[in-house]
Design a protein around this motif. Structure first.
Motif, PDB file in Angstrom:
ATOM      1  N   VAL A   1      -5.833   0.772   7.155  1.00 39.44           N
ATOM      2  CA  VAL A   1      -4.571  -0.081   7.452  1.00 39.44           C
ATOM      3  C   VAL A   1      -4.850  -1.002   9.571  1.00 39.44           C
ATOM      4  CG1 VAL A   1      -2.087  -0.259   8.748  1.00 39.44           C
ATOM      5  CG2 VAL A   1      -2.361   0.427   6.575  1.00 39.44           C
TER       6      VAL A   1
ATOM      7  N   PHE B   1       2.584   1.897   9.107  1.00 42.82           N
ATOM      8  CA  PHE B   1       2.215   2.853   9.604  1.00 42.82           C
ATOM      9  C   PHE B   1       0.696   2.795  11.082  1.00 42.82           C
ATOM     10  CE2 PHE B   1       1.788   2.857   4.826  1.00 42.82           C
ATOM     11  CZ  PHE B   1       2.306   3.658   4.711  1.00 42.82           C
TER      12      PHE B   1
ATOM     13  N   VAL C   1       0.311  -1.587   0.087  1.00 42.44           N
ATOM     14  CA  VAL C   1      -0.460   0.301   0.031  1.00 42.44           C
ATOM     15  C   VAL C   1       0.499   1.264   0.276  1.00 42.44           C
ATOM     16  CG1 VAL C   1      -1.992  -1.653   1.005  1.00 42.44           C
ATOM     17  CG2 VAL C   1      -0.034   0.085   2.786  1.00 42.44           C
ATOM     18  N   LEU C   2       0.470   1.989  -0.823  1.00 43.18           N
ATOM     19  CA  LEU C   2       0.971   3.867  -0.006  1.00 43.18           C
ATOM     20  C   LEU C   2      -0.276   5.073   0.581  1.00 43.18           C
ATOM     21  CD1 LEU C   2       0.994   5.406  -3.385  1.00 43.18           C
ATOM     22  CD2 LEU C   2       0.108   3.264  -2.924  1.00 43.18           C
ATOM     23  N   GLU C   3       0.249   5.518   1.412  1.00 50.95           N
ATOM     24  CA  GLU C   3      -0.396   6.567   1.798  1.00 50.95           C
ATOM     25  C   GLU C   3      -0.178   7.528   1.386  1.00 50.95           C
ATOM     26  OE1 GLU C   3       0.635   8.286   5.839  1.00 50.95           O
ATOM     27  OE2 GLU C   3      -1.366   9.052   5.935  1.00 50.95           O
ATOM     28  N   ALA C   4       0.583   8.201  -0.194  1.00 54.77           N
ATOM     29  CA  ALA C   4       0.754   8.918  -0.855  1.00 54.77           C
ATOM     30  C   ALA C   4       1.317   8.757  -2.053  1.00 54.77           C
ATOM     31  CB  ALA C   4       0.837  10.892   0.004  1.00 54.77           C
TER      32      ALA C   4
ATOM     33  N   THR D   1      -4.744   3.526   9.607  1.00 59.19           N
ATOM     34  CA  THR D   1      -4.590   5.083   8.673  1.00 59.19           C
ATOM     35  C   THR D   1      -5.361   5.118   7.482  1.00 59.19           C
ATOM     36  OG1 THR D   1      -2.131   5.154   9.970  1.00 59.19           O
ATOM     37  CG2 THR D   1      -2.533   5.775   7.451  1.00 59.19           C
ATOM     38  N   THR D   2      -5.239   5.835   6.704  1.00 60.06           N
ATOM     39  CA  THR D   2      -6.054   5.564   5.799  1.00 60.06           C
ATOM     40  C   THR D   2      -4.826   5.452   4.607  1.00 60.06           C
ATOM     41  OG1 THR D   2      -8.158   6.030   6.503  1.00 60.06           O
ATOM     42  CG2 THR D   2      -7.898   6.269   3.463  1.00 60.06           C
ATOM     43  N   VAL D   3      -5.078   4.219   3.467  1.00 54.41           N
ATOM     44  CA  VAL D   3      -3.623   4.131   2.434  1.00 54.41           C
ATOM     45  C   VAL D   3      -5.219   3.961   1.591  1.00 54.41           C
ATOM     46  CG1 VAL D   3      -2.391   3.465   4.487  1.00 54.41           C
ATOM     47  CG2 VAL D   3      -3.544   1.669   3.452  1.00 54.41           C
ATOM     48  N   ARG D   4      -3.752   3.711   0.659  1.00 47.66           N
ATOM     49  CA  ARG D   4      -4.657   2.982  -0.907  1.00 47.66           C
ATOM     50  C   ARG D   4      -3.988   1.075  -2.032  1.00 47.66           C
ATOM     51  NH1 ARG D   4      -8.522   7.017  -3.546  1.00 47.66           N
ATOM     52  NH2 ARG D   4      -8.052   8.879  -1.288  1.00 47.66           N
TER      53      ARG D   4
ATOM     54  N   PRO E   1      -9.391   3.308  -1.221  1.00 46.90           N
ATOM     55  CA  PRO E   1      -8.588   3.709   0.323  1.00 46.90           C
ATOM     56  C   PRO E   1      -9.713   2.079   0.965  1.00 46.90           C
ATOM     57  CG  PRO E   1     -10.540   4.784  -0.122  1.00 46.90           C
ATOM     58  CD  PRO E   1     -10.675   4.219  -1.318  1.00 46.90           C
TER      59      PRO E   1
ATOM     60  N   ARG F   1       4.231   0.344   1.312  1.00 45.32           N
ATOM     61  CA  ARG F   1       4.935  -0.225   2.680  1.00 45.32           C
ATOM     62  C   ARG F   1       3.948  -1.396   2.281  1.00 45.32           C
ATOM     63  NH1 ARG F   1       7.889   3.060   2.588  1.00 45.32           N
ATOM     64  NH2 ARG F   1       7.926   5.112   4.193  1.00 45.32           N
TER      65      ARG F   1
END
Lengths: 374, 374
Positions: free
Chosen positions: B71, B77, B14-17, B81-84, B68, B26
């Motif tokens: 986690v 994270f 995933v990634l956050e941004a 946490t909201t990740v994609r 979205p 990550r």
């Protein structure tokens, strides 16, 4: 309106081999066939505009051949030299017809219906299939000579480009560069007649405001300096966030690329000229994600492919719009080509050639109309 | 083939941004909904390839949003946490279905039928409308996992590009750059199956001869070093003076321009990628006098526009060709993503992320297939 006896030679602007217009063009007299074939028409060419494509052909960079003719005298070329007559476009009055010609009569006005016609001569004899009647003898004077002489290249180009790539709805937007060109001015008026908005890019110049007012009087929705990307984007953000459906490009390079930025999804970007000679740099994201279609338009090719019916239908619509004043042609500077060798002094010859060559110094300069007097 | 109890969380990349893949990706565990909606299907994702478009999305330069998710733990994270989850493409086995699902059964293999699916996770729960069945439970093992997992992006791209722009006849020629890419290899094989010749441009490299032999074994008519314009023009002069009907461009810049030179009149030049990031230089003479059409192709957009019937018909044809061995997929390096947090040591996490990021170092490098074990 009576049948005229054809001379055995006539005045023309010719070249022997391609090159810079100022160097290779000559005034000369060329031979005219003395026997009129059954299917032939004899023409007195009234006027011929000088278009950028004519000068490209003179330079040898336009893929249409010019017809060969024989010099009879009156120039630097020895008698009998084979030369070529440039000029794709003109209006001509029919002065004699062959015995098998029934659809065309003496006194009719015709325009060429083939590439490489050779318009820069006072008289021509061609098969009837190579011309289209745009004004019957009994409709005389309903068209101005300049309008009739410029029916082949510019009005049809604007007419077709507005119809052949997108189905435009009222309120749609077309963006174009070189908007002050002859084609650009027809686009503005024809789009206005369709209820379509035009955003018009012209190069900055001291008289920009006067030019903008002129184009606005023809129906331009907006006139913007080409190069002012902020102003261009700003107009679309405010008035048409969905973007333009069509771009008409006669410049190339950065100017063409700027128009890509204000096109809507799936829009066509149509190149019909290349004033700058620079290739158009197209971003892959515009092609892939915005589905922009980069295409070209060439009137000569359209005519080659089109049926005679489709061609006649288009000219009928164009002539009707011009007669009705719904579409107004550009202004021309007239350059008279002396018909008789007595009038064609070396000074007059040099002056005519210089004026022809000058027409190529800028696409947006004053348009030149060669006039062939009786 | 029995219904599996879904875990409440699962492993994902995933990634956050958005950012550079090596920096922002990550390993993490993410939440899975515990109640299965009536129209939902629960999936165990078997494998997901890493495509250039996935990495463009990670970098934030691809115009499709990633879904979205929250986690639950196992990474840098904080929980919640909201990740994609990136990943447009995968093959998944159905492990449970909602009460209203009738067309999809446990044991079926499915592929995503929407953009931004989020394939880089071991499990997913999605509406049944977002997947397409490509193999029924009772057809098990008729498709390889790698072939099933790569059905969405590359084979349909080659399939559509060969059909949607020109009506190709036997003996026609297609020219393409990046011919060694996954799409390029499908183009070679599918063109061969249609009796269409392919001229394939690949960058020069020490193992050029071996690569050329490999592409020839797939059906390539010619393999030429990209940049060797003389060789390219020479091939066409000898074998296809009428030029190519289609060019497929995944590179841009000079490579895209070279293909324009060997296109025939009226041909389509289709851009579907931009490895070089250089704009495609579009020559006005090619557009105007050769009537070349410079367009783009985007599989995601095709799918958005296409009816479900057209989509199913295409996949049926593709699956049949792959099952029959008429089209062979590329080779992959497998990167196994650890499912349990116990196995996901910091070293394993770093290794997986490094392998994912590496996949982006060259479009033509070794293809990476993320594998999610049971």
């Amino acid at each position: 309106m009576s049948t005229t006896t054809l001379p055995s030679s006539t005045a023309a602007i010719v070249l022997e081999a391609p090159g810079a217009p100022g160097s290779v063009l000559r005034y000369a007299h060329i031979a005219i066939p003395t026997d009129l074939a059954d299917d032939a028409v004899a023409l007195h060419i009234l006027a011929a505009p000088i278009n950028p494509s004519d000068l490209s052909a003179v330079q040898g960079v336009y893929p249409i051949q010019m017809a060969p003719v024989a010099v009879t005298g009156g120039s630097a070329f020895p008698e009998g030299t084979t030369v070529r007559v440039p000029g794709f476009e003109c209006a001509a009055e029919v002065v004699a017809v062959g015995s098998a010609v029934s659809d065309i009569a003496v006194g009719d006005w015709v325009i060429p219906n083939k590439g490489g016609f050779g318009a820069w001569r006072a008289h021509a004899v061609v098969p009837e299939s190579e011309v289209l009647v745009i004004q019957r003898a009994d409709e005389a004077h309903s068209l101005k000579v300049a309008d009739a002489a410029t029916m082949i290249v510019n009005p049809p180009t604007a007419y077709r480009m507005l119809r052949d790539f997108e189905t435009l709805k009222e309120g749609d937007v077309v963006v174009q560069n070189a908007a002050n060109s002859a084609v650009g001015r027809y686009v503005i008026q024809m789009a206005r007649n369709l209820g379509v908005r035009t955003v018009n890019l012209v190069r900055d110049r001291p008289e920009f405001d006067a030019l903008a007012a002129d184009l606005t009087s023809l129906g331009a929705t907006a006139v913007i300096r080409d190069g002012d990307l902020d102003a261009l984007k700003g107009w679309f953000a405010e008035h048409a966030p969905q973007g333009a459906r069509l771009a008409f490009n006669a410049v190339g390079g950065a100017s063409a690329a700027r128009m890509v930025e204000v096109l809507g999804k799936g829009a066509h970007h149509v190149t019909y000229g290349a004033m700058s000679r620079d290739p158009v740099p197209v971003n892959a994201t515009a092609l892939i994600f915005k589905d922009i279609k980069m295409v070209g338009f060439w009137m000569s090719e359209w005519k080659k492919q089109a049926s005679r019916e489709a061609t006649v239908e288009m000219y009928d619509a164009l002539v009707a719009a011009i007669r009705a004043g719904e579409v107004i042609g550009p202004e021309f500077e007239h350059v008279e080509v002396p018909l008789s060798l007595d009038d064609a002094t070396e000074e007059r010859q040099a002056e005519v050639v210089a004026n022809v060559a000058k027409a190529g110094s800028s696409f947006l300069g004053k348009k030149i109309l060669l006039v062939f007097p009786h």
